[in-house]
Write an enzyme that holds these catalytic residues in place. Sequence first.
Site, mmCIF file in Angstrom:
data_model
loop_
_atom_site.group_PDB
_atom_site.id
_atom_site.type_symbol
_atom_site.label_atom_id
_atom_site.label_comp_id
_atom_site.label_asym_id
_atom_site.label_seq_id
_atom_site.Cartn_x
_atom_site.Cartn_y
_atom_site.Cartn_z
ATOM 1 C CB CYS A 139 15.128 46.069 16.761
ATOM 2 S SG CYS A 139 15.845 44.996 15.518
ATOM 3 C CE LYS B 19 8.997 6.938 7.144
ATOM 4 N NZ LYS B 19 9.551 7.536 8.117
ATOM 5 C CB CYS C 245 16.597 41.329 18.385
ATOM 6 S SG CYS C 245 16.843 43.071 18.766
ATOM 7 C CD GLU D 112 -2.571 -1.126 2.699
ATOM 8 O OE1 GLU D 112 -2.474 -0.163 3.476
ATOM 9 O OE2 GLU D 112 -3.185 -2.158 2.964
ATOM 10 C CG ASP E 91 3.936 12.608 5.159
ATOM 11 O OD1 ASP E 91 3.880 12.264 6.356
ATOM 12 O OD2 ASP E 91 4.745 13.437 4.734
ATOM 13 C CE1 TYR F 280 -3.548 2.611 8.644
ATOM 14 C CE2 TYR F 280 -3.386 4.362 7.023
ATOM 15 C CZ TYR F 280 -3.195 3.910 8.301
ATOM 16 O OH TYR F 280 -2.653 4.734 9.239
ATOM 17 C CE LYS G 6 5.135 4.909 7.083
ATOM 18 N NZ LYS G 6 4.777 6.190 7.628
ATOM 19 C CB CYS H 28 20.053 42.503 16.958
ATOM 20 S SG CYS H 28 18.925 42.919 15.629
ATOM 21 C CB CYS I 130 19.050 47.286 16.586
ATOM 22 S SG CYS I 130 18.709 45.938 17.729
HETATM 23 S S1 IVH Z 1 -0.773 0.258 8.651
HETATM 24 C C1 IVH Z 1 0.538 -1.432 12.954
HETATM 25 N N1 IVH Z 1 -0.954 1.388 6.339
HETATM 26 O O1 IVH Z 1 2.274 4.980 9.071
HETATM 27 C C2 IVH Z 1 0.532 -0.220 12.144
HETATM 28 N N2 IVH Z 1 -0.064 2.669 8.125
HETATM 29 O O2 IVH Z 1 4.561 4.045 10.962
HETATM 30 C C3 IVH Z 1 -0.528 -0.271 11.137
HETATM 31 N N3 IVH Z 1 0.515 4.962 7.500
HETATM 32 O O3 IVH Z 1 0.798 5.083 12.219
HETATM 33 C C4 IVH Z 1 -0.448 0.857 10.219
HETATM 34 N N4 IVH Z 1 -0.110 4.836 5.402
HETATM 35 O O4 IVH Z 1 -0.074 6.657 10.439
HETATM 36 C C5 IVH Z 1 -0.560 1.548 7.619
HETATM 37 N N5 IVH Z 1 -1.208 2.257 4.202
HETATM 38 C C6 IVH Z 1 -0.844 2.412 5.482
HETATM 39 C C7 IVH Z 1 -0.326 3.629 5.956
HETATM 40 C C8 IVH Z 1 0.063 3.715 7.311
HETATM 41 C C9 IVH Z 1 0.384 5.620 6.346
HETATM 42 C C10 IVH Z 1 1.056 5.557 8.738
HETATM 43 C C11 IVH Z 1 0.183 5.376 9.949
HETATM 44 C C12 IVH Z 1 0.988 4.621 10.939
HETATM 45 C C13 IVH Z 1 2.383 4.878 10.463
HETATM 46 C C14 IVH Z 1 3.234 3.695 10.848
#
Ligand code: IVH
Length: 669
Positions: free
Chosen positions: A430, A312, A424, A114, A118, A225, A116, A406, A409
């Site tokens: 200033c 990551k 400052c 999946e 942000d 998710y 991830k 600073c 000034c």
């Molecule tokens: S599964 C047991 N799926 O990443 C943890 N997490 O470092 C289950 N996150 O706290 C999380 N996309 O905030 C999962 N497709 C995804 C995600 C996801 C982002 C974040 C989430 C979690 C953190 C884990």
Amino acid sequence: MGLEEIKEKIELLRKNLTEHNYKYYVLAEPSISDYEFDKLLEDLQALEKEYPQFEDPDSPSKKVGGEVNKNFETFTHEYPMLSLGNTYNQEELQEFDKRIIKQLGHNDYQYVCELKFDGLSISIHYENGRMLRAVTRGDGVKGDVVTDNVRTIKALRTQLGGSFPEKIEVRGEIFMHRPAFDRMNMEREEAGEALYANPRNVASGTLKLQDSAEVAKRPLDIYLYQLIEKNETIKTHFDSLSKMQTWGLRTSEHARLCGNIDDVFKFIQYWEEERKKLSYDIDGVVIKINDYHQREELGFTAKSPRWAIAYKFKTEAACTKLLSIDYQVGRTGAITPVANLEPVFLLGTTVKRASLHNANEIERLDVRVGDYVYVEKGGEIIPKITGVELSKRAENTIVHPYITECPECHTPIVRKDGEAQHYCPNEVFCPPQVIGKIQHFIHRKALDINGLGDETVELLYHNGLLKNIGDLYALKYEDLIQLDRMADKSVKNLIEGIEASKSIPYQRVLFGLGIRYVGETVAKKLAAKFKTIESLMAATYEELMLVDEIGERIAVSINEFFAEEKNRTLIQRLKEAGLQLENMEVEKEKLSDIFSGKNIVISGVFSRFSRDEIKDLVESHGGKNAGSISAKTSYVVAGENMGPAKLEKARQLNIPILDEEEFLRMIGE
Ligand code: IVH
């Protein structure tokens, strides 16, 4: 290293990580990248493993996240919200796969890959298909109940469709799309307000706003998710995603089943490029074992499941030469070091300057003028320097000496305990502080003075005609007409503009004063609560804390501002000049005295009225709203989802608890 030194090192790492956790999760203002954080955490974990005698249950290595925001009710997660182990390269991921095979004893498994997202994770409970509550991750064990705010997310169904189990919990990520984020920042730039660093910070800040109407104005989105369902009729994660979809819950269309780790690599490779086309930020890929039985076999470590891992993405960086370091002084006196760089192309733009944040950051990176440095954009608007290429360091470089005065000034700069930024302290003389404060005051969203722009403010300042906000109202035609660039018409416009500003409402004058942390919204709240500037000046810390959205930081800042003689003099001058310093809105209609002399605490979510409306009703019927339950509380009006701790306290103190209907009946609604 001796044992004593190791112990010190462990303690220092714990202290730093705790601080970074706080900045990330509570303040939503991280000061290091996730990568750097993970490296520190790894260092700590390695030391803790080697030296178990220094075990500490409070170590950040045992914790999943931050702390709980005190303004919300808290809720203990039935299953803790864990985090994921991180990997940054193919080898580490390969290791993960090997561990899985070893533990399962075969390679008959599937992964679900999946994106991830942000953003920030959320847990949402449904009962009989209706959303019951939404809880932030908090510290992983308990989080804040933010149901009202989550309800505003357009993509989220609060009533499920299809045939759903009686009780479920779903988890997912709340985030903001980049175009919406950019739009918000553009508006803030116009308003002269500080810009948000990235969409995740806005999403996190937004969820913690107390006014859900304000939340609704900010377009948040969600992907779910994870499904937690007691009866466990569903056997695999991939099926749970499809199931959630049939109930109308939004899941990502990009999740894929992969039969082996090579397919996972392909998925990662694809998204490494393709992510640039998404309208939202992702910071990696999550890889999860599909089969629930296999998940059970694999189990958990103290902080994360063994059946899943995050990969990551590395943020893109460019390497360039650091030419010099400048220091900017803001309107509040805050000093920010800024790097001047040899221009370099990075993700579509040429970067010439990058923020170095503060003295600690320069020291931490040991960045020196003449060094080759790495610049990253990673989510932030202003590029930042993330490291130094030591192999290219020239011999004659010196440790960068931070300024002690600073740059504008020459007043010695100061740093308050616990703050990273130097200031400052010369607020009154200033130049950039004086000019910045006046520019803020005349801004469109404050006094909106026609005929006076930022440049004219500078001109007037440099000609000795403006030394503070109060001087604006003493400007005379005869003085102004003498100045270069000021013709008869522009002088008349300016004078008219200043005259017109005298009818600008109180709340905007309050915003214009530039009290630290008092933005437009806070100014509005203050003006509604303290109808005259005198009452605001006399307000105690406790009284300020009772106002919605006013926390400790703001209350202290307001008290400090009005404690200063020069600010009191300024207010007096503005008053004499005829500015609006009281709320002209007609007083609320008094409906009855039924709650006269009563302190009432409102808690939870109501069905017929919003919380603010209920509070207004209390006041219209003669009562006083109080923030927390004490022996002085006369009634608690409890909506849905009132926190168990509050309820317990009310019971212990024998305070009558009214539900919404009882309350409305009492006031004859
Ligand atoms: S599964 C047991 N799926 O990443 C943890 N997490 O470092 C289950 N996150 O706290 C999380 N996309 O905030 C999962 N497709 C995804 C995600 C996801 C982002 C974040 C989430 C979690 C953190 C884990």
